[in-house]
Design a protein around this motif. Sequence first.
Motif, short mmCIF file in Angstrom:
data_model
loop_
_atom_site.label_atom_id
_atom_site.label_comp_id
_atom_site.label_asym_id
_atom_site.label_seq_id
_atom_site.Cartn_x
_atom_site.Cartn_y
_atom_site.Cartn_z
N SER A 24 0.84 -1.20 0.00
CA SER A 24 0.00 0.00 0.00
C SER A 24 0.87 1.25 0.00
O SER A 24 1.84 1.33 0.76
N ILE A 25 0.51 2.20 -0.85
CA ILE A 25 1.23 3.46 -0.97
C ILE A 25 0.33 4.59 -0.47
O ILE A 25 -0.85 4.66 -0.81
N SER A 26 0.88 5.46 0.37
CA SER A 26 0.18 6.63 0.86
C SER A 26 1.23 7.66 1.28
O SER A 26 2.43 7.43 1.13
N GLU A 33 7.04 0.13 0.35
CA GLU A 33 7.97 -0.93 0.75
C GLU A 33 7.53 -1.60 2.04
O GLU A 33 6.94 -0.99 2.93
N LYS A 34 7.86 -2.87 2.15
CA LYS A 34 7.55 -3.66 3.33
C LYS A 34 8.26 -3.06 4.56
O LYS A 34 9.44 -2.75 4.53
N GLU A 74 4.81 4.69 -7.86
CA GLU A 74 5.73 4.18 -8.86
C GLU A 74 6.13 2.78 -8.43
O GLU A 74 6.79 2.61 -7.40
N ILE A 75 5.70 1.78 -9.18
CA ILE A 75 5.88 0.37 -8.83
C ILE A 75 6.65 -0.30 -9.96
O ILE A 75 6.30 -0.11 -11.13
N ASP A 173 -3.79 0.69 -2.88
CA ASP A 173 -3.57 -0.68 -2.42
C ASP A 173 -3.36 -1.58 -3.64
O ASP A 173 -4.15 -1.55 -4.59
N TYR A 174 -2.30 -2.38 -3.59
CA TYR A 174 -1.95 -3.18 -4.76
C TYR A 174 -1.35 -4.52 -4.33
O TYR A 174 -1.01 -4.73 -3.16
#
Length: 366
Positions: A24-26, A33-34, A74-75, A173-174
């Motif tokens: 999840s990015i926020s 990152e974990k 950016e993934i 969320d991805y």
Amino acid sequence: MSQFNGLNLNLGNLSRLSHAKTRSISAENFTGEKGKGGMATTGTGEIAARDLGKTWKVSPCISLKPQSTATLAEINEPGSIQHIWITVNPQEWRRIILRCYWDDEDKPSVEVPLGDFFCNGWCKPCLVNSLAVTVNPTGGFNSYWEMPFRKSAKITVESLSDEKIDGFFYQIDYTLTEVPDDVGYFHAQWRRNNPLPYKQVHTLLDGVKGQGHFVGTYMAWGVNNNGWWGEGEIKFYLDGDKEFPTICGTGTEDYFCGAWGFVYPEGSYCKFSTAYSGMPQIIKPDGFTNASERFGLYRWHIMDPVRFEKDLRITMQALGWRSPMGKQSGRYLPLQDDISSVAFWYQAEPHADFPELPDRDYLEVI
């Protein structure tokens, strides 16, 4: 049995175990990152958190600089976006452009004003309760469209405002997982006619090339005449259709899965928002400065996608009546309304170039 990749989720497969990785990015974890969430020591909440310190809501949102683009995500691994949540002041919903890029492409596969993408094109909050998009109090935008990618994903927002926009909240969320060969890429495109030229149709999509399937429509429809406005037909031109379409609707309210002018009870329009279709927004004239009726409508082709092999074009007529409908002497009236639309579809890449997005003055709700 092959290992479940964690995509194409539904109640029937929700119990299946998978080695797909959830991220999840926020503003509290810009990279997703974990083990890297809640580490900020500076941010929009640092003053409020000054007695508590790190992990205590130090960076809950961002500010958008004037006339600038911010990268939200950016993934650089294969996977899929599974949920997007965004909220910001409603007055900015047509001044912020959402774009998505898949697999290092130069031109976006999604290019839509923020509010329109979430079925709120009129910059006035309305609730939406559907499978693909929900909007909750107050202006909580949620997208559940599955957005797969094989190499990379990039999501940006461009501010067209001359002033800084504070309080832009978001969460993306991805999942990181393998993507099958037969999975298409998510696309969304915005168009507007204001006003629609006399005796012309509103084009939702044109120039789409390749194999894919159409999955949804949102329309922000501003009526510029008296009387009923929804006699027009939608038309899907598939795989080389020229003058005549393969799929021809029977009326605007019919396409959005309503009937008889959305009238209920007698003499008034009825809002509705269901899993696959709705008219969640009705803006009525106020007798002063709010002069025209405006409507927001959506139709998701989740269970009935419109598939194409080579190309796709979609148009919508705008028709009223010159005299009361139902009379033998009645004639259709071609309308010159303010019509905006978002078309949603999946296709194999590469995709054809989108029409150039107009400037902020043409985007503006006026």
